[in-house]
Design a protein around this motif. Structure first.
Motif, PDB file in Angstrom:
ATOM      1  N   VAL A   1       4.209   1.793   2.214  1.00 27.54           N
ATOM      2  CA  VAL A   1       5.232   2.811   1.950  1.00 27.54           C
ATOM      3  C   VAL A   1       4.633   4.217   2.075  1.00 27.54           C
ATOM      4  CG1 VAL A   1       6.604   1.269   0.485  1.00 27.54           C
ATOM      5  CG2 VAL A   1       4.900   2.775  -0.572  1.00 27.54           C
ATOM      6  N   ASN A   2       5.537   5.179   2.297  1.00 22.70           N
ATOM      7  CA  ASN A   2       5.142   6.584   2.510  1.00 22.70           C
ATOM      8  C   ASN A   2       4.126   6.717   3.647  1.00 22.70           C
ATOM      9  OD1 ASN A   2       6.772   7.883   0.441  1.00 22.70           O
ATOM     10  ND2 ASN A   2       5.482   6.792  -1.016  1.00 22.70           N
ATOM     11  N   TYR A   3       4.332   5.914   4.699  1.00 23.94           N
ATOM     12  CA  TYR A   3       3.389   5.908   5.816  1.00 23.94           C
ATOM     13  C   TYR A   3       3.434   7.202   6.621  1.00 23.94           C
ATOM     14  CZ  TYR A   3       0.297   3.444   9.087  1.00 23.94           C
ATOM     15  OH  TYR A   3      -0.777   3.032   9.838  1.00 23.94           O
TER      16      TYR A   3
ATOM     17  N   TYR B   1       0.843  -1.191   0.000  1.00 24.98           N
ATOM     18  CA  TYR B   1       0.000   0.000   0.000  1.00 24.98           C
ATOM     19  C   TYR B   1       0.880   1.244   0.000  1.00 24.98           C
ATOM     20  CZ  TYR B   1      -3.532  -3.248   1.875  1.00 24.98           C
ATOM     21  OH  TYR B   1      -4.390  -4.301   2.076  1.00 24.98           O
ATOM     22  N   CYS B   2       0.526   2.228  -0.825  1.00 20.76           N
ATOM     23  CA  CYS B   2       1.213   3.519  -0.792  1.00 20.76           C
ATOM     24  C   CYS B   2       0.269   4.576  -0.234  1.00 20.76           C
ATOM     25  CB  CYS B   2       1.704   3.935  -2.172  1.00 20.76           C
ATOM     26  SG  CYS B   2       2.668   5.467  -2.100  1.00 20.76           S
ATOM     27  N   HIS B   3       0.784   5.342   0.730  1.00 16.52           N
ATOM     28  CA  HIS B   3      -0.017   6.363   1.411  1.00 16.52           C
ATOM     29  C   HIS B   3       0.358   7.778   0.974  1.00 16.52           C
ATOM     30  CE1 HIS B   3      -1.672   3.606   4.640  1.00 16.52           C
ATOM     31  NE2 HIS B   3      -0.680   2.864   4.182  1.00 16.52           N
ATOM     32  N   CYS B   4       1.182   7.934  -0.081  1.00 15.14           N
ATOM     33  CA  CYS B   4       1.690   9.276  -0.415  1.00 15.14           C
ATOM     34  C   CYS B   4       0.568  10.189  -0.929  1.00 15.14           C
ATOM     35  CB  CYS B   4       2.839   9.194  -1.413  1.00 15.14           C
ATOM     36  SG  CYS B   4       2.367   9.098  -3.150  1.00 15.14           S
ATOM     37  N   SER B   5       0.801  11.496  -0.795  1.00 19.98           N
ATOM     38  CA  SER B   5      -0.236  12.454  -1.175  1.00 19.98           C
ATOM     39  C   SER B   5      -0.490  12.428  -2.676  1.00 19.98           C
ATOM     40  CB  SER B   5       0.138  13.859  -0.709  1.00 19.98           C
ATOM     41  OG  SER B   5       1.332  14.270  -1.328  1.00 19.98           O
TER      42      SER B   5
HETATM   43 ZN    ZN Z   1       2.266   6.843  -3.714  1.00 17.31          ZN
END
Ligand code: ZN
Ligand code: ZN
Length: 141
Positions: A109-111, A26-30
Motif C-alpha cells: 500500500v501507498n506504493y 507492506y506500507c511505503h508511506c512517508s
Molecule cells: Zn504507512
C-alpha cells in the motif's frame, strides 16, 4: 485460538495477538518510513479485540500525528510496537514485533510514495484499498 507473544526492544512491554491477522503486507508511506526509520513497513492488521498488552502497559507511549494512526512504542527503549487505526477499526502490529507469526504479505500500500520498489509480483496500490477509504488504484511495480 492460536496466540503469539511479541515484545518491545528491551522486553519491558509484551503483547499478545490471537487468531489470524485480517491482512498482511507492506506500507511505503512517508509517515511509516519516517517513524520506523526504515524504507518500508511490514504490517499485520488485526481486529482490536485480538491484540492485548499483557505486560508493561504503563510503559506504552502513543503518538498521534493524524487522527488515523495512534503509533505506540515503549517509553523505556523507544522500541515500536504497533499502530492503531481508529478510523479503520484495525491495529497494525509490526511484523518484526511478532516474529512467530508467519509473515505472508498479500499487498503493497501507498506504493506511489515508495523509495524501495519491490518486484515481487504482489499487487501494488497507489494508496489504500477502496474498502478502507482509499482509491483502490493499482499501479505498476
Ligand atoms: Zn504507512
Ligand atoms: Zn522497551
Amino acid at each position: 485460538m492460536t496466540k503469539h507473544t511479541g515484545r518491545c526492544f528491551c522486553g519491558a512491554v509484551e503483547i499478545e495477538v490471537s487468531g489470524s491477522p485480517e491482512a498482511m503486507g507492506y506500507c511505503h508511506c512517508s509517515s511509516c518510513r519516517s517513524w520506523s526509520a526504515a524504507p518500508v513497513n511490514a504490517f499485520t492488521l488485526w481486529k482490536p479485540e485480538n491484540v492485548k498488552i499483557t505486560k508493561g502497559g504503563e510503559q506504552v507511549g502513543r503518538f498521534m500525528k493524524t487522527e488515523r494512526s495512534g503509533r505506540q512504542y515503549c517509553k523505556t527503549c523507544g522500541g515500536h510496537l504497533m499502530t492503531d487505526h481508529p478510523t479503520m477499526g484495525l491495529v497494525d502490529v509490526y511484523a518484526a514485533t511478532i516474529p512467530s507469526v508467519a509473515f505472508t504479505p498479500g499487498v503493497h500500500v501507498n506504493y506511489a510514495e515508495t523509495v524501495l520498489p519491490i518486484k515481487d509480483g504482489l499487487p501494488k496500490l497507489k494508496d489504500f484499498p477502496a474498502e478502507l477509504g482509499g482509491s483502490g488504484v493499482v499501479v505498476p511495480e
